[in-house]
Design an enzyme around this catalytic site. Structure first.
Site: not given
Ligand code: PMP
Length: 410
Positions: A126, A203, A206, A229, A368
């Site tokens: 991202h 990261d 997700q 999220k 993104c």
């Protein structure tokens, strides 16, 4: 895994927004990778704090301030347990994944990176895990190496291994691709980095919403994620960092809360984690994030991941069998509930706009992740992404709507 539909319908009842209509049609919300919806208990926690307990944290001896502080710190303890960190000092609140990554680029960069050093990213990152490093390049002359993907959208680990040299200092990669859905072998990627004496940041934007995350099992040096999220409020993110690393890193921002003592001659900084938490935090939303973690735990990650997997398999099969010419980007066997695709003869925006008219909320564009789009040779995709409250009926409504859209656009 067999999950009774009743279980999912009961979960849905906790999300009033799922009952709304769009263009007079039942909303089918499939934009969960961008942000998930929020259960009633989280909104009530926010309400409750504003109505009963709003006072600035860590600043007052009075009851409200102490209660507010307790509520914020309870969330920190909950996150520590949720990701199995060793101590609460390793849990830093930020505004989101993006700010957490910027904190690491800036602070880790200052402490550990020098001209000529190298880092490793992947082509599926991202922008939040690309641009901060490029900003750092304006201050320190670091080289960014990039791990490519294969045709299924999996990282090429042979190339990854070949990118290490004596200048490599950090690997930073996404746990799960927000475009391809690929679940990266985080433990292995980190192990390889550590074999070269290199630190690793994950990261988890997700990852944390869809997988059981154990930072000690992963042995991640940093793991970052966003509340919004994860069925939680906006404006809250988390940086997990190994304590010894965080201790060596300088503050990211200056202000209140992050100091031990201030004078014009010089200032000393607060202990972890407050050293990294300048200014009044978003304590209301942080406190309410606790209820989102309760929701996830009460629901069970096995049910969340299980339902998302059922939806992924069912929808993918129908799309492939019933929509001629559809291209699906990301076909890794180990995949999370994200389907990025293009219809044969249609622009992604047109597809998304027409789906919206039929009540289906999907995302269109580059997500993104423009370097990934370039690698795939496309400008953008349509992306449907699932959460635990999505039903098979909704998946079917999506496929049926897409068939109509395909007829209109082809
Ligand atoms: N990384 C990934 C993989 C993401 O999907 C996102 C959100 N789309 C981010 C980082 C940024 O998260 P946030 O906007 O919450 O800071």
């Amino acid at each position: 895994m067999n999950i009774p539909q009743d279980t999912i319908l009961k979960i849905r009842e906790k999300f009033p927004i799922l009952n709304r209509k769009v263009f007079n049609r039942k909303l089918v919300y499939l934009d969960n990778a961008a942000t998930s919806q929020t259960p009633r208990q989280v909104v009530e926690a926010i309400d409750n704090m504003y109505f009963h307990t709003k006072a600035n944290v860590h600043r007052g001896v009075h009851t409200l301030s102490q209660e507010a502080t307790d509520m914020q710190e309870q969330t920190r303890r909950h996150i520590k347990d949720y990701i199995n960190a060793e101590s609460i000092e390793e849990i830093v609140f930020t505004r989101g994944t993006t700010e957490a990554i910027n904190l690491v680029t800036s602070s880790f960069g200052e402490a550990f990176l020098h001209d000529g050093d190298e880092i490793i990213l992947t082509v599926m990152e991202h922008h939040a895990n690309i641009v901060p490093w490029q900003l750092l390049q304006k201050k320190i002359n670091i080289k960014i190496n990039v791990v490519p993907i294969n045709s299924r959208g999996e990282l090429d680990l042979d190339v990854y291994r070949s990118l290490f040299n004596s200048h490599t200092r950090l690997v930073s990669f996404t746990h799960v691709s927000n475009v391809l859905g690929t679940i990266n072998p985080a433990k292995e990627i980190i192990k390889i980095a550590h074999e070269h004496g290199v630190k690793a940041m994950v990261d988890g934007a997700q990852g944390a919403p869809h997988l059981k995350v154990d930072v000690r099992e992963l042995d991640a040096d940093f793991y970052v994620f966003s509340s919004h999220k994860m069925y939680g409020p906006t404006g809250v993110g988390v940086l997990y960092g190994k304590r010894d690393l965080l201790e060596q890193m300088p503050p990211y921002q200056g202000g209140g809360e992050m100091i031990a003592h201030v004078s014009f001659e010089g200032t000393t900084f607060a202990d972890l984690p407050f050293k990294f938490e300048a200014g009044t935090p978003d304590f209301v939303d942080i406190a309410a994030f606790n209820s989102a973690l309760d929701f996830i735990e009460d629901t069970g990650m096995d049910i969340i991941a299980g339902q998302e997997h059922i939806l992924l398999e069912h929808t993918t099969e129908r799309l492939v069998n019933e929509i001629p010419g559809i291209r699906i980007f990301g076909t890794a066997p180990n995949k999370s509930g994200v389907i990025s695709f293009l219809l044969e003869n249609a622009h992604h925006y047109d597809t998304g706009m027409l789906l919206d008219k039929l009540g289906i909320a999907v995302r269109t564009g580059h997500h993104c992740a423009q370097p990934l789009m370039t690698a795939l040779g496309i400008e953008g995709t349509v992306r449907a992404s699932f959460a635990v409250y999505n039903t098979l009926d909704e998946a079917d409504a999506f496929v049926d709507a897409l068939k109509r859209v395909n007829q209109i656009l082809s």
